[in-house]
Design a protein around this motif. Structure first.
Motif, short mmCIF file in Angstrom:
data_model
loop_
_atom_site.label_atom_id
_atom_site.label_comp_id
_atom_site.label_asym_id
_atom_site.label_seq_id
_atom_site.Cartn_x
_atom_site.Cartn_y
_atom_site.Cartn_z
N PHE A 96 -6.30 5.33 -13.25
CA PHE A 96 -4.83 4.78 -12.66
C PHE A 96 -5.21 4.20 -11.18
CE2 PHE A 96 -1.47 5.29 -15.62
CZ PHE A 96 -0.66 4.29 -15.50
N GLU A 97 -6.29 4.15 -10.62
CA GLU A 97 -6.39 3.35 -9.53
C GLU A 97 -6.30 2.01 -9.50
OE1 GLU A 97 -9.52 6.10 -6.89
OE2 GLU A 97 -10.65 4.54 -8.04
N LEU A 127 -7.75 -5.59 3.87
CA LEU A 127 -9.16 -5.27 4.19
C LEU A 127 -9.53 -3.94 3.85
CD1 LEU A 127 -10.15 -7.09 7.54
CD2 LEU A 127 -11.19 -7.37 5.35
N ARG A 128 -8.36 -3.04 4.03
CA ARG A 128 -8.39 -1.41 3.39
C ARG A 128 -7.19 -1.31 2.82
NH1 ARG A 128 -7.85 4.04 5.22
NH2 ARG A 128 -7.10 3.43 7.25
N PRO A 129 -7.61 -1.32 1.44
CA PRO A 129 -6.39 -1.27 0.42
C PRO A 129 -5.99 0.17 0.50
CG PRO A 129 -8.34 -2.00 -0.67
CD PRO A 129 -8.96 -1.55 0.70
N GLN A 130 -4.94 0.46 -0.04
CA GLN A 130 -4.10 1.83 0.19
C GLN A 130 -4.84 3.05 -0.64
OE1 GLN A 130 -0.02 1.57 -1.64
NE2 GLN A 130 0.25 3.67 -1.45
N GLY A 131 -4.98 4.09 0.28
CA GLY A 131 -5.59 5.10 -0.32
C GLY A 131 -7.21 5.17 -0.31
N MET A 132 -7.59 3.98 0.12
CA MET A 132 -9.14 3.99 0.08
C MET A 132 -9.63 4.56 1.51
SD MET A 132 -11.80 0.62 -0.07
CE MET A 132 -11.36 0.21 -1.82
N TYR A 204 -4.49 -1.76 -5.39
CA TYR A 204 -5.58 -0.67 -5.67
C TYR A 204 -4.72 0.23 -5.17
CZ TYR A 204 -9.59 2.34 -5.07
OH TYR A 204 -10.50 3.28 -5.20
N HIS A 205 -4.82 1.76 -5.88
CA HIS A 205 -4.43 2.96 -5.29
C HIS A 205 -5.54 3.87 -5.22
CE1 HIS A 205 -0.17 1.37 -4.70
NE2 HIS A 205 -0.29 0.92 -5.95
N GLY A 206 -6.12 4.09 -4.34
CA GLY A 206 -7.37 4.80 -4.44
C GLY A 206 -6.90 6.45 -4.29
N ARG A 207 -7.76 7.19 -5.00
CA ARG A 207 -7.47 8.63 -5.24
C ARG A 207 -8.41 9.48 -4.39
NH1 ARG A 207 -9.24 10.62 -11.14
NH2 ARG A 207 -11.36 9.82 -11.18
N GLU A 211 -8.27 14.69 -5.95
CA GLU A 211 -7.54 13.99 -7.22
C GLU A 211 -8.71 13.76 -8.05
OE1 GLU A 211 -3.88 12.01 -5.07
OE2 GLU A 211 -5.74 11.12 -4.83
N GLY A 212 -9.96 13.97 -8.04
CA GLY A 212 -10.83 13.65 -8.94
C GLY A 212 -11.76 12.50 -8.81
N LYS A 213 -11.83 11.74 -7.65
CA LYS A 213 -12.72 10.79 -7.49
C LYS A 213 -14.06 11.28 -7.34
CE LYS A 213 -13.12 6.62 -4.82
NZ LYS A 213 -12.64 5.73 -5.94
N LYS A 214 -14.93 10.74 -8.14
CA LYS A 214 -16.27 11.63 -8.29
C LYS A 214 -17.38 10.56 -7.58
CE LYS A 214 -14.41 12.65 -12.64
NZ LYS A 214 -13.68 11.62 -12.97
N ILE A 215 -17.27 9.61 -7.22
CA ILE A 215 -18.20 8.61 -6.53
C ILE A 215 -18.79 9.66 -5.47
CG2 ILE A 215 -17.19 6.98 -5.32
CD1 ILE A 215 -18.91 4.83 -7.11
#
Ligand SMILES: Nc1nc2c(ncn2[C@@H]2O[C@H](COP(=O)(O)OP(=O)(O)O)[C@@H](O)[C@H]2O)c(=O)[nH]1
Ligand SMILES: [Mg+2]
Length: 234
Positions: A96-97, A127-132, A204-207, A211-215
């Motif tokens: 859901f990003e 330039l820097r989206p929300q949550g990134m 975009y709504h970065g996590r 929250e589970g971001k794995k990169i």
């Protein structure tokens, strides 16, 4: 042009998969569509939830696959691509990003015959989206910059998950990426074939990692490497 194939690679996404799939099923797409979920041998309830969704889906739009072991996003996408029955394909991450309500407008230029490949860019709006996170943001800009230098493109977001294309174009590529090397590999192959990539803004709504971001940082170096070798590979 008659059908859209939405591919969802999912690894341990029990928190979001139901909400995501239900949201997709409620979208008034301008053409017929299918949702291909590829569970990457999740250790949580992702597969069980997807199975229930599949069984309850009276419209028969959901198709479910499962890898025999955890093999990575690129591998999961390959499984999905091999099974598409549509003419346009798009990747939808399970977390859901990216908001699937934006897919119909991304399809428009392809439906109108004005484009073959659309990338949804997170950086055309900000330039820097929300949550990134700053680190991810700088890494994203750098990888896009490197892509542009090496391939002569003018992209703003190479790493975006929203890559839409005609299935006929996808079939021309020979992808071997198994994990997060998928994004640089597909982008370099498209650019080397001189296929035009058109970008449209997306939200975009970065996590966060919790929250589970794995990169990870290592994926950044792999991406640099993939961009370089593909550029100079005959
Ligand atoms: N991290 C990870 N994600 C996978 C794997 N297989 C499939 N995926 C899916 O790939 C998508 C992108 O993963 P994510 O961790 O959100 O990466 P990011 O958003 O690019 O930082 C998600 O939908 C994952 O569930 C895997 O082995 N590892
Ligand atoms: Mg993600």
């Amino acid at each position: 042009m008659s059908k859209l194939s939405i591919i969802i690679p999912a690894y341990n996404e029990a928190k979001t998969i139901r909400r995501l799939v239900e949201k997709i099923l409620a979208i008034p797409f301008p053409i017929d569509f299918e949702v291909i979920i590829v569970d990457d041998s999740s250790k949580d309830r992702t597969y069980r939830i997807a199975k229930l969704l599949n069984e309850r889906d009276l419209s028969k739009k959901i198709r479910l696959f499962r890898n025999d072991a955890n093999r990575g996003k690129g591998y999961s996408l390959q499984q999905g691509f091999q099974n598409v029955t549509g003419d346009i394909v798009v990747v939808q991450d399970a977390d859901f990003e990216y908001d699937p309500v934006e897919i119909p407008s991304l399809m428009q230029p392809i439906l109108a015959g004005r484009a073959d490949v659309i990338y949804g860019s997170r950086f055309l709006g900000a330039l820097r989206p929300q949550g990134m996170a700053w680190a991810n943001c700088i890494a994203n800009h750098f990888l896009t910059f490197l892509t542009n230098v090496l391939y002569g493109s003018r992209l703003t977001d190479m790493e975006t998950c929203y890559k839409l294309m005609r299935v006929s174009i996808l079939k021309e590529l020979s992808l071997s990426a198994r994990r997060f090397d998928f994004e640089p590999e597909i982008t370099s192959q498209l650019l080397k074939k001189k296929i035009k990539i058109q970008e449209l803004p997306i939200s975009y709504h970065g996590r966060t990692a919790s929250e589970g971001k794995k990169i990870k940082a290592r994926d950044f170096f792999i991406a640099v490497w993939v961009l370089l070798i593909n550029r100079f590979k005959p």
